[in-house]
Enzyme design. Structure first.
Site, short mmCIF file in Angstrom:
data_model
loop_
_atom_site.label_atom_id
_atom_site.label_comp_id
_atom_site.label_asym_id
_atom_site.label_seq_id
_atom_site.Cartn_x
_atom_site.Cartn_y
_atom_site.Cartn_z
N CYS A 180 -10.46 -14.91 0.62
CA CYS A 180 -9.18 -14.53 1.23
C CYS A 180 -9.11 -14.91 2.70
O CYS A 180 -8.06 -14.79 3.33
CB CYS A 180 -8.94 -13.04 1.05
SG CYS A 180 -8.72 -12.60 -0.67
N HIS B 217 -3.38 -10.93 6.06
CA HIS B 217 -3.72 -11.15 4.66
C HIS B 217 -3.13 -10.00 3.84
O HIS B 217 -3.16 -8.85 4.26
CB HIS B 217 -5.25 -11.18 4.52
CG HIS B 217 -5.69 -11.23 3.09
ND1 HIS B 217 -5.21 -12.16 2.21
CD2 HIS B 217 -6.54 -10.43 2.38
CE1 HIS B 217 -5.76 -11.95 1.02
NE2 HIS B 217 -6.57 -10.91 1.10
N ASN C 56 -1.77 -10.12 -4.15
CA ASN C 56 -2.80 -10.81 -3.35
C ASN C 56 -3.03 -12.19 -3.96
O ASN C 56 -3.57 -12.31 -5.06
CB ASN C 56 -4.09 -9.98 -3.38
CG ASN C 56 -5.20 -10.60 -2.53
OD1 ASN C 56 -5.09 -11.73 -2.07
ND2 ASN C 56 -6.26 -9.84 -2.32
N1 COA Z 1 -4.48 2.49 -12.23
C1 COA Z 1 -4.79 3.78 -12.28
N2 COA Z 1 -5.96 4.27 -11.83
C2 COA Z 1 -6.83 3.39 -11.33
C3 COA Z 1 -6.57 2.01 -11.25
C4 COA Z 1 -5.33 1.58 -11.76
N3 COA Z 1 -4.96 0.27 -11.73
N4 COA Z 1 -7.62 1.38 -10.69
C5 COA Z 1 -8.51 2.33 -10.41
N5 COA Z 1 -8.05 3.53 -10.79
C6 COA Z 1 -8.70 4.84 -10.71
C7 COA Z 1 -10.17 4.74 -10.48
O1 COA Z 1 -10.84 4.58 -11.71
C8 COA Z 1 -10.47 6.05 -9.80
O2 COA Z 1 -10.62 7.03 -10.77
P1 COA Z 1 -11.78 8.12 -10.64
O3 COA Z 1 -11.50 8.86 -9.35
O4 COA Z 1 -11.62 8.92 -11.87
O5 COA Z 1 -13.06 7.33 -10.58
C9 COA Z 1 -9.21 6.35 -9.01
O6 COA Z 1 -8.19 5.53 -9.57
C10 COA Z 1 -9.35 6.04 -7.54
O7 COA Z 1 -9.97 4.78 -7.40
P2 COA Z 1 -10.23 4.15 -5.99
O8 COA Z 1 -10.97 2.86 -6.18
O9 COA Z 1 -10.78 5.15 -5.05
O10 COA Z 1 -8.74 3.84 -5.56
P3 COA Z 1 -8.27 3.29 -4.19
O11 COA Z 1 -7.29 4.20 -3.60
O12 COA Z 1 -9.43 2.85 -3.35
O13 COA Z 1 -7.48 1.99 -4.64
C11 COA Z 1 -7.84 -0.36 -4.65
C12 COA Z 1 -8.14 0.96 -5.33
C13 COA Z 1 -8.55 -1.49 -5.40
C14 COA Z 1 -6.35 -0.59 -4.70
C15 COA Z 1 -8.32 -0.30 -3.20
O14 COA Z 1 -9.63 0.18 -3.16
C16 COA Z 1 -8.25 -1.60 -2.48
O15 COA Z 1 -7.19 -2.07 -2.18
N6 COA Z 1 -9.43 -2.16 -2.13
C17 COA Z 1 -9.56 -3.33 -1.32
C18 COA Z 1 -8.80 -4.46 -1.90
C19 COA Z 1 -9.04 -5.66 -1.10
O16 COA Z 1 -8.84 -5.66 0.07
N7 COA Z 1 -9.47 -6.67 -1.84
C20 COA Z 1 -9.61 -7.96 -1.44
C21 COA Z 1 -10.04 -8.21 -0.09
S1 COA Z 1 -9.50 -9.76 0.04
#
Ligand code: COA
Length: 331
Positions: free
Chosen positions: A117, A254, A284
């Site tokens: 990214c 980004h 993304n």
């Molecule tokens: N729908 C519903 N629930 C989901 C889910 C979805 N699509 N994806 C994950 N969950 C669940 C998880 O399993 C977790 O459940 P649990 O608490 O029972 O284990 C809960 O939601 C919370 O997960 P978490 O990973 O803490 O959520 P989050 O608020 O961190 O959001 C992302 C997840 C991926 C959106 C976030 O972490 C993110 O944006 N990360 C960085 C992304 C990024 O920058 N990526 C690329 C860099 S280039």
């Protein structure tokens, strides 16, 4: 300060987005998620997908054509083409060679640059350095990714996040004392995060049992690093130029998560009205997020000659960086 021989200028932008829209409702029918969860956690409403089997070069070429048309420049005048991508057509040849041939860029060299990214920023700073050193006059940089080709469409942790798309920027040499151009940048890496966001089984390293060649992400860890590093590098890139957030017209971040974007803007004390956001419509798109957002700003009438822009990105590696520039071609 040493005056560069030439100023590297970003003079035009072009894009390609596939027609097909993948909505949160469609995803909710496939995996255990919901429109509400996706919007509140990421800011994404829909993304664009290519027809399955579409090679990356197809969308990179389309964005390249669009950019050259917008610039009013013929492909035969290009010195080089850099394609930032993690989803190139093949391991070999580099997709940039395919793009070079299709565009008719007869005297241009071409190579790919793999930096996830943060790939577009790596391409931009590489091209800028060549132009400033007097080694090239015109370089087309393209960020293009077919993320749908490396996603497990049944993994709710990743399939909701990514979309396909391509964007290109034409970079040209202007006079060394030009009023517009790339002013300053910085890039960073921390390979300690290498396994937190990874597409395994695609290189020489042996695969772990059960691994497939798709995106794996430790979302929480990546999120925490992205928030910290994007804010840090954005602020430092400006302060090292003697600038603050108030000296910038537009922040082009980004587009990985709206909450990461908001945290970056907050750190710089820049209102969200000056931050370009399109993650809601395209998700993304990895190497394409920055040029797609630049094109969005142009379409909104916010990208004109002299516009002061801070580009900032973070990606798998970990890798992150920022670049401060003033848009356009000198008179
Ligand atoms: N729908 C519903 N629930 C989901 C889910 C979805 N699509 N994806 C994950 N969950 C669940 C998880 O399993 C977790 O459940 P649990 O608490 O029972 O284990 C809960 O939601 C919370 O997960 P978490 O990973 O803490 O959520 P989050 O608020 O961190 O959001 C992302 C997840 C991926 C959106 C976030 O972490 C993110 O944006 N990360 C960085 C992304 C990024 O920058 N990526 C690329 C860099 S280039």
């Amino acid at each position: 300060m040493l005056q560069p021989r030439a100023t590297a200028q970003c003079v035009a932008v072009g894009t390609f987005l596939p027609e097909r829209r993948l909505t949160n409702a469609e995803l909710s029918a496939r995996v255990d998620t919901s429109d509400e969860w996706i919007i509140s956690r990421t800011g994404i409403r829909e993304r664009r997908l290519v027809e399955p089997g579409t090679p990356c070069s197809v969308i990179a070429i389309a964005a390249g054509h669009d950019c050259l048309r917008n610039a009013g420049v013929g492909a035969e005048t290009l010195d080089g083409i850099i394609v930032a991508t993690i989803t190139g057509d093949q391991r070999m040849p580099a997709t940039a060679n395919v793009v070079q041939h299709a565009l008719g860029a007869t005297k241009a060299w071409g190579y790919d640059l793999l930096n996830a990214c943060n790939g577009f920023l790596a391409a931009l700073t590489t091209a800028a350095s060549m132009i400033e050193a007097g080694r090239a006059k015109r370089i087309l940089i393209i960020g293009a990714d077919v993320m749908s080709s490396i996603i497990d469409h049944h993994d709710r942790n990743t399939c909701i996040l990514f979309g396909d798309g391509a964007g290109a920027v034409l970079m040209e040499a202007g006079p060394g004392d030009a009023a517009v151009g790339v002013r300053g940048w910085e890039m960073h890496s921390d390979g300690a995060g290498a396994n937190e966001l990874i597409v395994p089984c695609t290189g020489s390293a042996p695969a772990l049992p059960g691994q497939k060649p798709v995106v794996y992400q430790n979302g929480r860890t990546v999120f925490a690093h992205a928030v910290r590093r994007m804010a840090e590098v954005a602020e430092h890139c400006l302060t090292s130029q003697g600038l603050a957030g108030s000296d910038v017209d537009l922040i082009i971040p980004h587009q990985a998560n709206i909450r990461i974007i908001e945290a970056t803007a907050e750190r710089l004390h820049v209102p969200m009205s000056q931050v370009v956001v399109n993650i809601d419509r395209v998700g993304n798109t990895t190497a394409a997020t920055l040029p797609l957002a630049l094109a969005q700003a142009a379409a909104d009438g916010r990208l004109v000659t002299g516009t002061r822009i801070l580009l900032v990105a973070f990606g798998g590696g970990f890798t992150w960086g920022a670049c401060y520039l003033q848009w356009g071609r000198s008179a």
